[in-house]
Write a protein that holds these residues in place. Structure first.
Motif, short mmCIF file in Angstrom:
data_model
loop_
_atom_site.label_atom_id
_atom_site.label_comp_id
_atom_site.label_asym_id
_atom_site.label_seq_id
_atom_site.Cartn_x
_atom_site.Cartn_y
_atom_site.Cartn_z
N GLU A 282 0.82 -1.20 0.00
CA GLU A 282 0.00 0.00 0.00
C GLU A 282 0.87 1.26 0.00
OE1 GLU A 282 -2.15 -3.36 2.07
OE2 GLU A 282 -0.16 -2.45 2.19
N ARG B 197 2.59 1.73 -3.42
CA ARG B 197 1.62 2.24 -4.40
C ARG B 197 1.36 3.73 -4.19
NH1 ARG B 197 -3.54 0.12 -2.58
NH2 ARG B 197 -3.38 1.98 -1.26
N ASP B 198 1.11 4.12 -2.94
CA ASP B 198 0.80 5.51 -2.65
C ASP B 198 2.00 6.42 -2.91
OD1 ASP B 198 -1.70 4.64 -1.96
OD2 ASP B 198 -1.38 4.80 0.21
#
Length: 312
Positions: free
Chosen positions: A284, A287-288
């Motif tokens: 996560e 990705r961010d």
């Protein structure tokens, strides 16, 4: 015409296609030799560099990259990027402030729990067939101090306060009016007031050895240190001595002075928990982080303000 990005980082590979699908040409150079070769071979082609704080970008490299226009740093820290050299050339620098804050905060709490509850040694002894039911301190209700109350510090404070009923205090250069926590005017006064001190401030010359022998002594024999920021913020020799002499109870560290090397003095101690600079790494978070880099690149090349600028 597509823009060319020199990628020096090695931790977000799975999400780099986000940049490629947006039309960017990537030159991947995640080792010192590949980095040197890429800069030598493609110096005139590179429009942007993707790096991270400890990898940085030197004045010499900036001078060689004659068409460089923007440096994007993943993560909040940018301590090895030569900001003066970038500013002299009018090169924009951005960072990844906030993109991995949740992952870093999760890891900070994991380290804190593992340290106080002695999880690694309990696990190891149980696997050996032993049954050592050692009494360990509770976490709930402990007084938490956070050195640096940016995005990561705020995320740690929220978890500690709401999840573990911990009174939270902090030190930053100035108090934050938007934070319901107690501000102290120095690391020394903060350490003296808490049971656990978490280091969450950026690295660099301005924070070098903020946690020194005096701060560790103020934290005291029943105090704990957690560092998920930069090793340079803590005097490692003073920390190893304080741990060995029982002047503090324990330390959990995700960052080290000479990564990937780790001090033998720290490894030999039974009151440490050590992880290999992974606090900010999760699918996560990666990705961010890359999504933020993309938004900064798109804004910059469209002539718009970048989202997370860094100034000298």
């Amino acid at each position: 015409m597509s823009k060319t990005v020199l990628v020096l980082v090695e931790t977000v590979d799975d999400y780099l296609p986000l940049l490629e699908r947006a039309g960017y040409r990537l030159i991947r150079a995640p080792s010192p030799q590949l980095r040197a070769d890429a800069i030598a071979r493609h110096a005139g082609e590179i429009d942007a560099v993707l790096t991270r704080g400890p990898l940085g970008l030197t004045a010499g490299e900036i001078a060689t990259l004659v068409n460089l226009r923007i440096i994007c740093v993943i993560g909040a820290g940018y301590e090895q990027v030569d900001l003066a050299a970038a500013a002299a050339r009018g090169i924009t620098v951005t960072n990844g402030a906030g993109a991995n804050a949740a992952a870093v905060a999760d890891h900070a709490l994991a380290l804190l729990l593992a340290l106080l509850r002695d999880i690694p040694r309990a696990d190891a002894s149980t696997r050996r067939g032993e049954w050592q039911r050692v009494i360990s301190p509770s976490v709930s209700g402990k007084r938490l101090g956070i050195l640096g109350l940016g995005a990561v510090g705020l995320a740690i404070a929220k978890r500690a306060s709401l999840g573990f009923d911990m009174p939270v205090s902090y030190h930053s250069r100035t108090p934050r009016n938007d934070a319901p926590y107690t501000w102290y005017d120095s690391p020394l006064h903060l350490a003296d007031a808490v049971d656990i001190l978490v280091v969450a401030t950026p690295g660099g010359a301005g924070t070098q050895h903020l946690v020194d022998a005096q701060v560790l002594d103020a934290l005291g024999a029943e105090g704990y240190l957690v560092n998920i920021a930069r090793a340079s913020v803590v005097d490692t020799q003073a920390l190893a001595a304080a741990l060995a002499q029982g002047r503090i109870a324990g330390a959990a560290l995700d960052v080290f002075d000479d990564e990937p090397g780790v001090s033998d003095a720290l490894k030999a101690l039974g009151n440490t928990v050590l992880t290999p600079h992974v606090a900010g790494q999760s699918p996560e978070a990666a990705r961010d982080t890359v999504s933020l880099v993309l938004r900064n690149l798109q804004a910059f090349f469209a002539g718009e303000p970048v989202l997370t600028p860094v100034h000298e």
